[in-house]
Design an enzyme around this catalytic site. Sequence first.
Site, short mmCIF file in Angstrom:
data_model
loop_
_atom_site.label_atom_id
_atom_site.label_comp_id
_atom_site.label_asym_id
_atom_site.label_seq_id
_atom_site.Cartn_x
_atom_site.Cartn_y
_atom_site.Cartn_z
N ASN A 17 0.84 -1.22 0.00
CA ASN A 17 0.00 0.00 0.00
C ASN A 17 0.87 1.26 0.00
O ASN A 17 0.53 2.25 -0.64
CB ASN A 17 -0.96 0.00 1.19
CG ASN A 17 -2.20 -0.83 0.90
OD1 ASN A 17 -3.04 -0.43 0.10
ND2 ASN A 17 -2.29 -2.00 1.51
N ILE A 97 -2.55 -1.08 17.42
CA ILE A 97 -3.74 -0.26 17.70
C ILE A 97 -3.29 0.96 18.50
O ILE A 97 -2.52 0.85 19.46
CB ILE A 97 -4.80 -1.10 18.44
CG1 ILE A 97 -5.37 -2.15 17.48
CG2 ILE A 97 -5.93 -0.20 18.97
CD1 ILE A 97 -6.49 -2.99 18.00
N HIS A 114 -8.44 -0.74 5.46
CA HIS A 114 -8.81 -2.03 6.06
C HIS A 114 -9.32 -2.95 4.94
O HIS A 114 -10.13 -2.52 4.11
CB HIS A 114 -9.87 -1.82 7.14
CG HIS A 114 -10.25 -3.11 7.81
ND1 HIS A 114 -9.46 -3.70 8.77
CD2 HIS A 114 -11.30 -3.94 7.62
CE1 HIS A 114 -10.01 -4.83 9.14
NE2 HIS A 114 -11.13 -5.00 8.46
N GLU A 152 -11.03 6.58 18.28
CA GLU A 152 -10.69 5.70 19.40
C GLU A 152 -11.28 4.29 19.28
O GLU A 152 -10.88 3.39 20.00
CB GLU A 152 -11.11 6.36 20.73
CG GLU A 152 -12.60 6.47 20.99
CD GLU A 152 -13.29 7.56 20.17
OE1 GLU A 152 -12.61 8.27 19.41
OE2 GLU A 152 -14.52 7.66 20.30
N ASP A 155 -11.20 0.54 13.81
CA ASP A 155 -11.94 0.47 12.54
C ASP A 155 -13.32 1.14 12.61
O ASP A 155 -14.21 0.83 11.81
CB ASP A 155 -12.09 -0.98 12.04
CG ASP A 155 -10.75 -1.63 11.75
OD1 ASP A 155 -9.85 -0.94 11.27
OD2 ASP A 155 -10.62 -2.84 12.00
N LEU A 183 -7.44 -4.78 -6.65
CA LEU A 183 -8.64 -4.14 -7.22
C LEU A 183 -9.21 -3.05 -6.34
O LEU A 183 -9.95 -2.19 -6.82
CB LEU A 183 -9.73 -5.20 -7.47
CG LEU A 183 -9.38 -6.32 -8.47
CD1 LEU A 183 -10.55 -7.27 -8.62
CD2 LEU A 183 -9.00 -5.73 -9.83
N GLU A 185 -7.72 -1.87 -2.51
CA GLU A 185 -6.86 -1.08 -1.61
C GLU A 185 -5.93 -0.12 -2.34
O GLU A 185 -5.85 1.06 -2.01
CB GLU A 185 -6.02 -2.01 -0.73
CG GLU A 185 -6.84 -2.85 0.22
CD GLU A 185 -5.97 -3.69 1.12
OE1 GLU A 185 -5.05 -3.16 1.75
OE2 GLU A 185 -6.22 -4.91 1.22
#
Length: 201
Positions: A17, A97, A114, A152, A155, A183, A185
């Site tokens: 990415n 996280i 995600h 917070e 996701d 296709l 991300e």
Amino acid sequence: MNTVKRIAVLVSGGGTNLQALINAQNKGIIKSGKIELVISNKADAYALERARKANIKTAVVSKKELGGSQRAFENNLITLLEDNKIDIIVLAGFMVILSERFTSTYPRRIINVHPSLIPSFCGEGFYGLRVHEAALKYGVKVTGATVHFVNEVPDGGEIIMQKAVAIREDDTPETLQKRVMRLAEWKILPLSVEKVCSELL
Ligand code: GAR
């Protein structure tokens, strides 16, 4: 005159990415921002190599080397981000996280990609290949990717873009992961980064 937004990309692994962001910047798809810094929580992440090849400044902040302290880890990140005058933080396969203390420091300034259509297969424990394993186990026929602001709730922040990808009968988690990346991300992450940067200019 408004100058382009300064972007930091946070990574943990292969960095495909990140590569999509670098390519988009080279092609002028990202023009309202510039990648100034890549931070990894793992010293051996291949993503760092991709950054170096593109002449982008890199840094490693290891939670392990800081005695496992989330607070010390995030303090180091914040110092790096401030020293480099970063406006926008992109989580591109970043597998840590972040606490509310960190996310509330940068409201609507942190973006994550995600590999599912949120709110399906997301939240704590859903990352990387596990997301695709869960989608195949459930038997959904369509999955995809989501780019969203980070708050917070893991996701749980406002959605910026989504793209659907059809599941094939013979998909394995690995084949599905690759297709969702290619296709969805690698397309919506650069477009979202440009959208957010241009709206801030
Ligand atoms: C990507 O599929 C990304 O969406 C996912 O990890 C992979 C990283 O690949 N992120 C998450 O699961 C975050 N919850 P990359 O290092 O090649 O970009």
